[in-house]
Design a protein around this motif. Structure first.
Motif, PDB file in Angstrom:
ATOM      1  N   THR A   1       0.853  -1.186   0.000  1.00 50.03           N
ATOM      2  CA  THR A   1       0.000   0.000   0.000  1.00 50.03           C
ATOM      3  C   THR A   1       0.886   1.232   0.000  1.00 50.03           C
ATOM      4  OG1 THR A   1      -0.135  -0.001   2.434  1.00 50.03           O
ATOM      5  CG2 THR A   1      -1.878  -1.144   1.213  1.00 50.03           C
TER       6      THR A   1
ATOM      7  N   SER B   1       0.860   5.461   0.591  1.00 50.99           N
ATOM      8  CA  SER B   1       0.145   6.600   1.150  1.00 50.99           C
ATOM      9  C   SER B   1       0.950   7.875   0.922  1.00 50.99           C
ATOM     10  CB  SER B   1      -0.094   6.407   2.652  1.00 50.99           C
ATOM     11  OG  SER B   1      -0.775   7.511   3.204  1.00 50.99           O
TER      12      SER B   1
ATOM     13  N   ALA C   1      -2.481   7.523  -1.620  1.00 51.01           N
ATOM     14  CA  ALA C   1      -2.805   6.308  -2.356  1.00 51.01           C
ATOM     15  C   ALA C   1      -2.359   6.320  -3.805  1.00 51.01           C
ATOM     16  CB  ALA C   1      -4.306   6.052  -2.265  1.00 51.01           C
ATOM     17  N   SER C   2      -2.785   7.258  -4.601  1.00 48.19           N
ATOM     18  CA  SER C   2      -2.537   7.175  -6.043  1.00 48.19           C
ATOM     19  C   SER C   2      -1.626   8.266  -6.568  1.00 48.19           C
ATOM     20  CB  SER C   2      -3.861   7.221  -6.802  1.00 48.19           C
ATOM     21  OG  SER C   2      -4.559   8.428  -6.507  1.00 48.19           O
TER      22      SER C   2
ATOM     23  N   VAL D   1       2.202  -1.301  -7.870  1.00 47.99           N
ATOM     24  CA  VAL D   1       1.299  -0.197  -7.558  1.00 47.99           C
ATOM     25  C   VAL D   1       1.773   1.037  -8.317  1.00 47.99           C
ATOM     26  CG1 VAL D   1       0.403   1.322  -5.756  1.00 47.99           C
ATOM     27  CG2 VAL D   1       0.749  -1.112  -5.283  1.00 47.99           C
TER      28      VAL D   1
ATOM     29  N   HIS E   1       1.954   4.917  -9.022  1.00 46.26           N
ATOM     30  CA  HIS E   1       1.852   6.128  -8.204  1.00 46.26           C
ATOM     31  C   HIS E   1       2.371   7.318  -9.010  1.00 46.26           C
ATOM     32  CE1 HIS E   1       1.474   8.299  -4.382  1.00 46.26           C
ATOM     33  NE2 HIS E   1       2.562   8.960  -4.767  1.00 46.26           N
TER      34      HIS E   1
END
Length: 700
Positions: A391, A393, A395-396, A472, A474
């Protein structure tokens, strides 16, 4: 001898942890058995849970999927909402059998030959399914299972042998549900153990006799006759049938009997023939101390593993890809002792072994699974599957220089994994952190302005395998440039410098002010590369002259802002020299014309008025640096007017023209009229009187 061997092995199980140095391991389940066939395997932990790995194309894991994993994962089995625990699990070629703690059989995987025993209508099954075997109207209770290539076997609590699947014609005509074996008087025998992995089933009856069942034979099941050197029938305690006619048995004295193919030395007698041995023969195993007592044996695919009563490993046969575990790939046609040590150099003792297809396994005295083969030349701890979740932070997306925290959660089916997580952006290592309670975090503010592909790579520990999280995405964006607010003070006209206060708002979390400067004039950003007065701390500056001033700000992200302000309320003092001259002249007038009523003197009121005007002008002059030229000119004019008025008030002399004419006329009269009594003459007294009057007038 058998009792001594078992007692010795029990001693190892109970007391070896006390004999070795204490060692802290990553928490993981302890295991009681392992089973591996052609392309997948199972393990059973001490809590009765099934673990699976390898090929899952036909649902052999029983987890409801056909997803394959390389490392062991735990499979949860439920029955009417309650978890099921098991006492045994065995791998067939493409299906599995499990025996729960109630003695019921569960099956999963491929059912192309009815080997699942659940009725042909179900076909392949991807989840463990309990099957029914009825004996005399009641459900049979089973104690052993043996899944093979085309059929499955089970042994119930009464020692009766059951079978289901095709190619079992030596016992039945094939069945899609479990039925008791019925051919060749086998139904009259009771058994204490069965084992089979491929096409050949071995069994030991309750009398200790050895039996064999070959699916390719049209003969009835047959009982082997084995005698020792004295001609006495040998009784057996355990059997292990491997892949493709590889058979072993342990007699009650812990001696190995072996038969089957001889391709790569797997018969262990030092021979070099490729002939098939159809009957069991004794294979003596010795070391420097004499005969070795074997406590466990496992036949694989052209190789054999054995465990002596000290928990030491022995191996022989084919060694392709290191499945003998001795650090080489050289075959051995005689049993060799394999020394196994842990990472600290301590000897490893085993309680059971399993020879699979191309891989080998052992469970040590701590309940850990070791594996070798498949390219691994020495035993190493079996790895278990973990999941790694990453995860991020925020988030995106985030702004450049903003703190971004990457958190990896690593979870396994045992206790919390230990070890290190490496955080990456693509192939670039960002940083690493140690796991604590199954999580590891890493925080950075240095991600560049770009789209980042972030992953967390878990390095694995003594029990859990290495694993990488899903990627992920980002986005890091450049924040807006600083916002400048310029406030001059005062805003009214002033002779003093104007203070310009500079308020800076920095955009983007984690961003900060790097530089704040000012220059006179209308400037661009490049002018501040080597010039400008720094006001980063003060956040203000003084403008001493009217005009345009430029303020420059740069944030830590490199954004620049330039803003100007025009100052037009600073007044300029005029030239006070004329006023000074007027003041001097006024003071001189007061000096020249003292108070009085005589000629050249002035009344007191006029002098007071002029003095007041001088004082007012002096006040303006004293504040000349704060007086404009207009104000100074006005004060000068006012004072000069006062001087003129004062001069007018000075007492001046009369017009003497008439007096002069009178004096002339009087002198002419004296001339015209000399002293005498005649005509035109005047008496002396008259002349004397006129002369006296002329003298007086002349004086004036």
């Amino acid at each position: 001898m058998k009792k001594l061997a078992m007692l010795a092995l029990s001693f190892i199980l109970l007391f070896q942890p006390l004999l070795l140095p204490a060692k802290v391991h990553a928490a993981a389940p302890t295991f009681v058995s392992v089973s591996q066939n052609v392309n997948f395997g199972y393990a059973l932990d001490s809590n009765g849970h099934i673990w699976a790995w390898g090929n899952n194309s036909f649902g052999a894991y029983g987890d409801g999927t056909t997803i394959t994993v390389d490392d062991a994962k735990r499979v949860e089995v439920m029955d009417s909402g309650s978890p099921v625990t098991f006492q045994d699990v065995k791998a067939g070629v493409e299906h599995g059998l499990a025996l729960d703690t109630d003695g019921r059989i569960w099956t999963t995987g491929r059912d192309n030959n009815l080997q699942l025993g659940n009725g042909s209508s179900l076909g392949n099954v991807q989840a463990w399914t309990k099957i029914s075997a009825v004996d005399g109207g009641s459900e049979a209770v089973f104690e052993q299972i043996a899944p093979m290539r085309f059929a499955s076997y089970a042994l119930d609590e009464n020692g009766k042998l059951w079978v289901f699947g095709n190619f079992t014609r030596v016992l039945s005509e094939g069945s899609e549900v479990p039925i008791p074996a019925t051919r060749g008087g086998i139904d009259a025998e009771t058994f204490q153990q069965i084992d089979g992995e491929f096409d050949f089933l071995l069994g030991i009856d309750t009398a200790g006799n050895l039996w064999g069942i070959d699916r390719n034979s049209y003969l009835d099941p047959f009982k082997y006759t084995a005698t020792d050197s004295g001609g006495t029938d040998v009784l057996f305690q355990s059997v292990s049938s491997g892949i493709d006619r590889m058979n072993t048995a342990l007699d009650e004295d812990g001696q190995v009997w072996i038969w089957g193919d001889y391709e790569a030395g797997q018969l262990g007698d030092g021979g070099a023939t490729n002939a098939i041995r159809y009957d069991p023969e004794l294979l003596p195993i010795t070391d420097s101390d004499g005969p070795v007592v074997i406590a466990d044996i496992a036949a694989g695919n052209t190789h054999v593993l054995a465990l002596d009563d000290h928990g030491d490993l022995w191996a022989w046969g084919n060694n392709d890809n290191g499945k003998l575990g001795n650090g080489s790939t050289v075959d051995s046609n005689v049993p060799i002792q394999v020394t196994v040590t842990d990472a600290d150099g301590n000897p490893v003792r085993f309680t059971s072994v399993e020879a699979g297809d191309g891989r080998s396994y052992g469970i040590d005295t701590e309940g850990r699974i070791w594996t070798w083969g498949g390219g691994t030349l020495v035993p190493e701890l079996q790895k278990f599957t973990v999941s790694v979740d990453l995860t991020v932070s925020p988030a995106s997306s985030s702004s450049y220089l903003q703190l971004v925290t990457l958190t990896a959660t690593v979870s396994g089916d045992g206790d919390s994994p230990t070890g290190t997580v490496v955080f990456k952006d693509g192939s670039t290592i960002l940083g690493s952190s140690s796991l604590s309670g199954g999580t590891a975090a890493w925080t950075t503010s240095s991600l560049s302005v770009a789209t980042h592909s972030l992953t967390a790579e878990y390095s694995g520990d003594e029990f859990y395998a290495a694993e990488t999280s899903a990627t992920v995405s980002h986005q890091v964006m450049m924040p807006d440039a600083p916002d400048l607010t310029l406030t001059p003070s005062p805003t009214i006209d002033t002779f003093d410098p104007v203070t310009v206060s500079v308020s800076v708002d920095i955009n983007g979390s984690g961003n900060s002010l790097d530089r704040l400067k000012w220059l006179a004039g209308n400037q661009n950003a490049s002018a501040f590369s080597a010039s400008g007065t720094d006001i980063t701390v003060a956040r203000e500056f003084d403008a001493t002259d009217n005009g345009i001033y430029t303020i420059y700000a740069r944030d830590a992200a490199g954004n620049e802002t330039v803003k100007t302000i025009e100052i037009d309320n600073i007044l300029e003092a005029g030239d006070a020299s004329a006023l000074n001259t007027a003041i001097t002249n006024a003071n001189q007038s007061l000096t020249d014309h003292g108070e009085g009523s005589g000629v050249g003197e002035a009344p007191a009121s006029a002098r007071n008025t002029l003095q007041t005007a001088i004082n007012a002008a002096q006040t303006v002059y004293d504040d000349r640096t704060n007086q404009t030229q207009t104000q100074l000119n006005t004060a000068t004019s006012t004072l000069e007017t006062a001087i003129t008025a004062f001069e007018a008030a000075v007492i001046g002399a009369g017009d003497a023209t008439a007096l002069n004419t009178a004096i002339t006329d009087a002198n002419e009269a004296l001339t015209d009229h000399p002293e005498g009594t005649g005509v035109g003459e005047a008496p002396a007294s008259a002349r004397s009187t006129l002369q006296s009057a002329i003298a007086v007038a002349q004086t004036v």
